[in-house]
Design a protein around this motif. Structure first.
Motif, PDB file in Angstrom:
ATOM      1  N   GLY A  19       1.684  -6.304  -8.253  1.00 38.95           N
ATOM      2  CA  GLY A  19       2.035  -5.885  -9.603  1.00 38.95           C
ATOM      3  C   GLY A  19       2.497  -4.439  -9.688  1.00 38.95           C
ATOM      4  N   MET A  20       3.095  -4.110 -10.809  1.00 37.96           N
ATOM      5  CA  MET A  20       3.625  -2.770 -11.081  1.00 37.96           C
ATOM      6  C   MET A  20       4.567  -2.339  -9.960  1.00 37.96           C
ATOM      7  SD  MET A  20       0.382  -1.049 -13.053  1.00 37.96           S
ATOM      8  CE  MET A  20      -0.858  -1.565 -11.894  1.00 37.96           C
ATOM      9  N   THR A  21       4.323  -1.198  -9.312  1.00 35.21           N
ATOM     10  CA  THR A  21       5.276  -0.722  -8.302  1.00 35.21           C
ATOM     11  C   THR A  21       5.197  -1.502  -6.998  1.00 35.21           C
ATOM     12  OG1 THR A  21       3.674   0.963  -7.643  1.00 35.21           O
ATOM     13  CG2 THR A  21       5.364   1.614  -9.229  1.00 35.21           C
ATOM     14  N   SER A  22       4.226  -2.379  -6.851  1.00 32.56           N
ATOM     15  CA  SER A  22       4.115  -3.223  -5.665  1.00 32.56           C
ATOM     16  C   SER A  22       4.929  -4.501  -5.884  1.00 32.56           C
ATOM     17  CB  SER A  22       2.644  -3.538  -5.398  1.00 32.56           C
ATOM     18  OG  SER A  22       2.499  -4.384  -4.279  1.00 32.56           O
ATOM     19  N   GLN A  23       4.683  -5.501  -5.049  1.00 34.32           N
ATOM     20  CA  GLN A  23       5.401  -6.773  -5.157  1.00 34.32           C
ATOM     21  C   GLN A  23       4.670  -7.734  -6.107  1.00 34.32           C
ATOM     22  OE1 GLN A  23       5.455  -4.994  -1.983  1.00 34.32           O
ATOM     23  NE2 GLN A  23       7.401  -4.538  -2.994  1.00 34.32           N
ATOM     24  N   PRO A  24       5.344  -8.810  -6.511  1.00 39.25           N
ATOM     25  CA  PRO A  24       4.700  -9.793  -7.384  1.00 39.25           C
ATOM     26  C   PRO A  24       3.468 -10.410  -6.730  1.00 39.25           C
ATOM     27  CG  PRO A  24       7.074 -10.160  -7.291  1.00 39.25           C
ATOM     28  CD  PRO A  24       6.754  -9.149  -6.232  1.00 39.25           C
ATOM     29  N   SER A  25       2.546 -10.876  -7.548  1.00 39.76           N
ATOM     30  CA  SER A  25       1.293 -11.463  -7.090  1.00 39.76           C
ATOM     31  C   SER A  25       1.532 -12.781  -6.356  1.00 39.76           C
ATOM     32  CB  SER A  25       0.389 -11.715  -8.309  1.00 39.76           C
ATOM     33  OG  SER A  25      -0.502 -12.773  -8.083  1.00 39.76           O
ATOM     34  N   VAL A  26       0.942 -12.897  -5.151  1.00 40.52           N
ATOM     35  CA  VAL A  26       1.086 -14.127  -4.394  1.00 40.52           C
ATOM     36  C   VAL A  26       0.445 -15.287  -5.143  1.00 40.52           C
ATOM     37  CG1 VAL A  26      -1.031 -13.721  -3.033  1.00 40.52           C
ATOM     38  CG2 VAL A  26       0.757 -15.227  -2.137  1.00 40.52           C
ATOM     39  N   GLY A  27      -0.683 -15.045  -5.821  1.00 39.96           N
ATOM     40  CA  GLY A  27      -1.339 -16.104  -6.572  1.00 39.96           C
ATOM     41  C   GLY A  27      -0.468 -16.609  -7.706  1.00 39.96           C
ATOM     42  N   ALA A  28       0.210 -15.691  -8.403  1.00 36.17           N
ATOM     43  CA  ALA A  28       1.075 -16.084  -9.515  1.00 36.17           C
ATOM     44  C   ALA A  28       2.293 -16.856  -9.016  1.00 36.17           C
ATOM     45  CB  ALA A  28       1.506 -14.842 -10.299  1.00 36.17           C
ATOM     46  N   VAL A  29       2.854 -16.429  -7.894  1.00 40.13           N
ATOM     47  CA  VAL A  29       4.013 -17.127  -7.351  1.00 40.13           C
ATOM     48  C   VAL A  29       3.618 -18.518  -6.856  1.00 40.13           C
ATOM     49  CG1 VAL A  29       5.723 -17.118  -5.477  1.00 40.13           C
ATOM     50  CG2 VAL A  29       5.277 -15.020  -6.772  1.00 40.13           C
ATOM     51  N   HIS A  36       0.831  -1.216   0.000  1.00 45.76           N
ATOM     52  CA  HIS A  36       0.000   0.000   0.000  1.00 45.76           C
ATOM     53  C   HIS A  36       0.865   1.265   0.000  1.00 45.76           C
ATOM     54  CE1 HIS A  36       0.044   1.492   4.261  1.00 45.76           C
ATOM     55  NE2 HIS A  36       0.193   0.233   4.603  1.00 45.76           N
ATOM     56  N   GLN A  37       2.122   1.147   0.449  1.00 43.14           N
ATOM     57  CA  GLN A  37       3.036   2.289   0.311  1.00 43.14           C
ATOM     58  C   GLN A  37       3.323   2.538  -1.169  1.00 43.14           C
ATOM     59  OE1 GLN A  37       6.576   2.399   2.834  1.00 43.14           O
ATOM     60  NE2 GLN A  37       7.767   3.261   1.169  1.00 43.14           N
ATOM     61  N   SER A  38       3.458   1.466  -1.941  1.00 41.88           N
ATOM     62  CA  SER A  38       3.824   1.585  -3.342  1.00 41.88           C
ATOM     63  C   SER A  38       2.654   1.937  -4.249  1.00 41.88           C
ATOM     64  CB  SER A  38       4.452   0.266  -3.817  1.00 41.88           C
ATOM     65  OG  SER A  38       5.613  -0.026  -3.069  1.00 41.88           O
ATOM     66  N   LEU A  39       1.443   1.587  -3.837  1.00 39.19           N
ATOM     67  CA  LEU A  39       0.279   1.815  -4.704  1.00 39.19           C
ATOM     68  C   LEU A  39      -0.636   2.927  -4.214  1.00 39.19           C
ATOM     69  CD1 LEU A  39      -0.765  -1.889  -5.406  1.00 39.19           C
ATOM     70  CD2 LEU A  39       0.483  -0.369  -6.946  1.00 39.19           C
ATOM     71  N   LEU A  40      -0.723   3.104  -2.901  1.00 39.01           N
ATOM     72  CA  LEU A  40      -1.742   3.998  -2.328  1.00 39.01           C
ATOM     73  C   LEU A  40      -1.133   5.053  -1.408  1.00 39.01           C
ATOM     74  CD1 LEU A  40      -4.400   1.257  -1.460  1.00 39.01           C
ATOM     75  CD2 LEU A  40      -4.327   2.708  -3.498  1.00 39.01           C
ATOM     76  N   ALA A  41       0.102   5.460  -1.679  1.00 37.59           N
ATOM     77  CA  ALA A  41       0.759   6.538  -0.940  1.00 37.59           C
ATOM     78  C   ALA A  41       0.788   6.275   0.570  1.00 37.59           C
ATOM     79  CB  ALA A  41       0.088   7.883  -1.227  1.00 37.59           C
ATOM     80  N   GLY A 100       8.364   2.046  -4.350  1.00 39.44           N
ATOM     81  CA  GLY A 100       7.686   2.836  -3.340  1.00 39.44           C
ATOM     82  C   GLY A 100       7.754   4.321  -3.600  1.00 39.44           C
ATOM     83  N   GLN A 101       8.722   4.748  -4.408  1.00 39.81           N
ATOM     84  CA  GLN A 101       8.879   6.168  -4.709  1.00 39.81           C
ATOM     85  C   GLN A 101       8.173   6.568  -5.996  1.00 39.81           C
ATOM     86  OE1 GLN A 101      12.786   7.542  -5.925  1.00 39.81           O
ATOM     87  NE2 GLN A 101      12.475   9.554  -5.022  1.00 39.81           N
ATOM     88  N   LEU A 102       8.088   5.653  -6.951  1.00 41.27           N
ATOM     89  CA  LEU A 102       7.570   6.021  -8.269  1.00 41.27           C
ATOM     90  C   LEU A 102       6.149   6.564  -8.194  1.00 41.27           C
ATOM     91  CD1 LEU A 102       8.342   4.194 -11.542  1.00 41.27           C
ATOM     92  CD2 LEU A 102       6.024   4.983 -11.145  1.00 41.27           C
ATOM     93  N   THR A 103       5.271   5.847  -7.483  1.00 41.30           N
ATOM     94  CA  THR A 103       3.894   6.329  -7.381  1.00 41.30           C
ATOM     95  C   THR A 103       3.817   7.609  -6.554  1.00 41.30           C
ATOM     96  OG1 THR A 103       3.652   4.700  -5.612  1.00 41.30           O
ATOM     97  CG2 THR A 103       2.696   4.153  -7.732  1.00 41.30           C
ATOM     98  N   ASN A 104       4.650   7.700  -5.509  1.00 42.91           N
ATOM     99  CA  ASN A 104       4.661   8.931  -4.720  1.00 42.91           C
ATOM    100  C   ASN A 104       5.168  10.109  -5.534  1.00 42.91           C
ATOM    101  OD1 ASN A 104       3.610   8.186  -2.169  1.00 42.91           O
ATOM    102  ND2 ASN A 104       5.524   7.191  -1.631  1.00 42.91           N
TER     103      ASN A 104
END
Length: 759
Positions: free
Chosen positions: A381-391, A153-158, A445-449
């Motif tokens: 995904g994207m600026t967050s971490q990889p999907s737990v379901g995919a892993v 949520h730091q990486s996606l939702l500030a 974590g910085q890109l979205t911010n």
């Protein structure tokens, strides 16, 4: 006006209690009352015992140490009234969140009314950090850490997810994720954002999470000698902080340094050892290890790992903060470490910015990693971490099975899918992977911010230019490792370049006259440690203009904090104080004080449903707020009055439990919108303009004062970036156009600096 209140009862005590209740329920507006004094009198032990004497009041000065009623309802209305335009926008989700059910293999619904007790944390509690590390290494599968509660949520939702929304899914998480290596849920940006924007105590969050999830190890992000601050602190502050963090619920400390400075890392590692936590000593991965021309190659990383091992770390962390660790590089790096250190547990972190995160984590597991990071599907995904379901799907049928029930994992994700829509105003608008990350290397974590910052600073349409400027800023600074706080240094310099239309060459040629952001100057001073390869010259010297240059870790130059004095000062200002308050103040003095002042003014906002914390209700909309068990406010927004041209205030009318309540609030948004400031004339050297949009946090000159070239005039803050505005030449200050707390736009006139003979 005279108001009398008479109460009677069958006994003295019953009458006393009735009187207290009557005083508590009084609502008298617009005039001062003696209710606080009467309450103090009625609750004094001597009065309770009925043993008063004629001069009791004169003889008991403590009666006048008045504490006003909490008046929580009125404070809550004041906040709701002050945020009538909402924080940033309307959430996409406005209904009631549906909680997931978990079922066992036989299809029977699990009882999640109590937290699960089975999990990896039991080893830490019963046998200690060393036994935990050995058990992780001996585990046959590849364990997972869930980052949803922090980095996702730091990486996606500030970083804006509130404690209440974490606690609502806590007990279910303890069951569904009982075999997690750890739950990353604290530290990093969550610490200051909790106080700064959510008006919450981060320590309160930690304690409440720990109570509801006793079985999963809690992991935090610790910035080495910085603690959770953005620059180095005295060593005793770091030791004190780690002691409190371990005491209140943190198990595993991911200790990193933004420059991979081993001296800075050592401070954090020793502090965690002393506190009794699990030390995850961490290497920050930067650049492209497969490129033979890059400064950060395999030899660099292997040497750094060796230094960490010498510090007796329990776990080795690899932190790929930008998501630039390609699968082949992952195989080479993890494979080389595993070969040299067969007994060392390895835990790998990445971001999925380029879309290769799942492949890279699978490569790490195949090369010998013991744990990798993932996030719940709807927050991945994207600026967050990889999907737990995919892993999990990628590990299916292999020796890397992490021991999680995929149906439980998917059930938990239905909660987060709803929550992400609730926090949609903080979305950065990303639509897919960005392979440009391999060039600009902006941490996830910085890109979205930065996108959010660019929008707030009026640079939203120049995002492509900002990304390019980030590359150039990194090169100007010497190609440094980029993670908080050094990533902020690069980002601040990039936005400064775009705002002022400065090229790479401009920065180098004009360094002696530019007002660089405060973070850039702190980096050049050495306050963030020593970069690999040294500082860039002559840019460093030209930018500092005589300021000090540190060649050793900054903590050696800092006096220890007087923690007892801090505790005493907090008690004097706010009454109650804990060791956690002292730790918060040590990390962020101003943020902590602003937070405490806010709470005094508006009360505890944790009881407010998130939708109404983020945005105003509709006119006539009814909603409930439970202040405490059994005490519910039924609220309805009735009307919003017009803005006063003279005071900048407006009246807001609510109905509360059937009674109309009125609050007078400052409409700061309207005040900013209605403010028109003169612009500085770029052709007039006497006029000093704001280098970018922001808030004036400090004015350091007065009308008529003399200044020399380079003297500070004011300090501007924009989305955590501070910048000192300095005098372009010597002269006399005149026509100051701003005051502290004002919002200014780029090029707004700050003041004039008149040369001798000018008027």
């Amino acid at each position: 006006m005279l108001v009398k209140c008479t109460c009677h009862g069958s006994t003295y005590e019953i009458a006393r209690r009735k009187m207290i209740r009557a005083l508590v329920e009084f609502r008298i507006r617009g005039v001062k009352t003696n209710i606080p004094f009467l309450t103090s009198l009625l609750t004094h032990p001597t009065f309770i015992d009925g043993k008063c004497w004629t001069t009791f009041i004169d003889d008991t000065p403590a009666l006048f140490d008045l504490v006003s009623s909490q008046n929580r309802a009125q404070k809550l209305l004041a906040y709701l009234g002050s945020s009538i335009k909402g924080q940033i926008g309307e959430p996409k989700f406005k209904g009631d969140i549906i909680m997931p059910d978990l079922f066992d293999e036989a299809g029977k619904k699990l009882d999640v009314s109590q937290p699960c007790q089975k999990g990896w944390r039991n080893i830490i509690v019963e046998k200690g950090p060393e036994a935990f590390a050995k058990a992780v290494r001996a585990n046959k599968g590849c364990l997972l850490m869930d980052t949803t509660w922090r980095d996702a949520h730091q990486s996606l939702l500030a970083t804006r997810v509130r404690t209440v929304d974490l606690l609502n899914i806590a007990k279910e998480t303890s069951h569904a994720y009982s075999n997690l290596y750890s739950l990353e849920c604290w530290g990093g940006a969550t610490f200051d954002v909790a106080m700064r924007f959510l008006y919450e105590d981060p320590w309160d969050r930690l304690r409440k999470m720990r109570k509801l999830i006793p079985n999963i190890p809690f992991q935090m992000l610790l910035r080495g000698a910085n603690g959770v601050a953005y620059s180095s602190l005295p060593d005793n502050a770091i030791y004190h902080f780690c002691e409190q963090a371990k005491k209140h619920g943190v198990d595993i400390f991911r200790v990193f340094d933004a420059l991979n400075d081993i001296d800075q890392l050592e401070v954090g590692i020793k502090a965690v050892h002393k506190a009794g936590g699990v030390v995850e000593g961490t290497v920050c991965y930067s650049g492209d290890m497969l490129n033979p021309h890059k400064k950060y190659n395999l030899e660099y990383y292997m040497e750094l790992v060796g230094k960490l091992v010498d510090l007796n770390i329990h776990i080795l962390g690899i932190k790929d903060m930008a998501g630039v660790l390609k699968p082949r590089a992952a195989t080479l790096l993890i494979g080389s470490i595993r070969k040299k250190y067969p007994d060392l547990p390895i835990h790998v972190h990445t971001h999925d910015s380029a879309g290769t995160g799942v492949a890279s984590m699978v490569a790490c597991a195949n090369a010998g990693a013991d744990a990798v990071d993932t996030a719940t599907d709807s927050m991945s995904g994207m600026t967050s971490q990889p999907s737990v379901g995919a892993v999990l799907a990628s590990f299916e049928g292999t020796e890397h099975d992490p021991g999680l029930n995929v149906n439980h994992v998917r059930a938990i994700d239905t909660y987060w899918a709803q929550l992400r829509l609730l926090y949609s105003p903080f979305e950065a608008g990303l639509t897919g992977p960005d392979s440009d990350v391999y060039e600009h290397e902006i941490p996830g974590g910085q890109l979205t911010n930065m996108m959010f910052q660019a929008s707030q600073l009026g640079l939203g349409t120049q995002w492509a230019e900002t990304k390019k400027a980030y590359e150039q800023a990194n090169d100007l600074l010497g190609d440094i490792v980029k993670v908080t706080p050094t990533s902020k240094v690069v980002g601040d310099l990039a936005q400064f370049m775009v705002s002022n239309k400065l090229s790479f060459d401009d920065v180098q040629q004009k360094a002696v006259e530019l007002d660089f952001p405060g973070s850039v100057l702190e980096f050049f001073e050495g306050l963030m440690g020593q970069p690999y390869g040294g500082f860039p010259e002559p840019l460093r010297t030209n930018a500092l203009r005589g300021r000090r240059k540190l060649d050793k870790r900054p903590g050696l130059t800092l006096e220890p904090l007087d923690l007892q004095k801090i505790k005493k000062d907090i008690h004097t200002k706010y009454g109650s104080v804990t060791e956690c308050d002292v730790a918060s103040y040590a990390m962020y003095p101003k943020v902590f004080e602003d937070y405490r002042k806010f709470i005094e003014k508006f009360g505890d906002l944790s009881v407010l449903p998130t939708r109404y914390f983020l945005s105003k209700p509709e006119i006539g909309e009814e909603f409930h707020v439970e202040l405490e068990k059994g005490k519910v406010l039924i609220l309805k927004l009735l009307a919003i009055g017009p803005l006063s041209d003279t005071t900048g205030q407006r009246e807001v009318f609510y109905e509360m439990n059937g009674e109309v309540r009125q609050v007078t609030v400052d409409d700061n948004n309207a005040a900013v919108e209605n403010t028109s400031r003169p612009k500085a004339d770029p052709g007039d050297s006497s006029q000093v303009g704001a280098p970018m949009s922001g808030v004036v946090v400090e004015i350091r000159v007065k009308d008529g004062g003399e200044v020399k070239k380079g003297d500070p005039i004011a300090v501007l803050s924009a989305m955590k970036m501070e910048m000192v505005i300095s005098a372009p030449h010597a002269g006399k200050v005149g026509s100051i156009q701003i005051k502290e707390g004002d919002s200014v736009g780029g090029s707004d006139l700050i003041c004039k600096i008149l040369k001798p003979g000018e008027k």
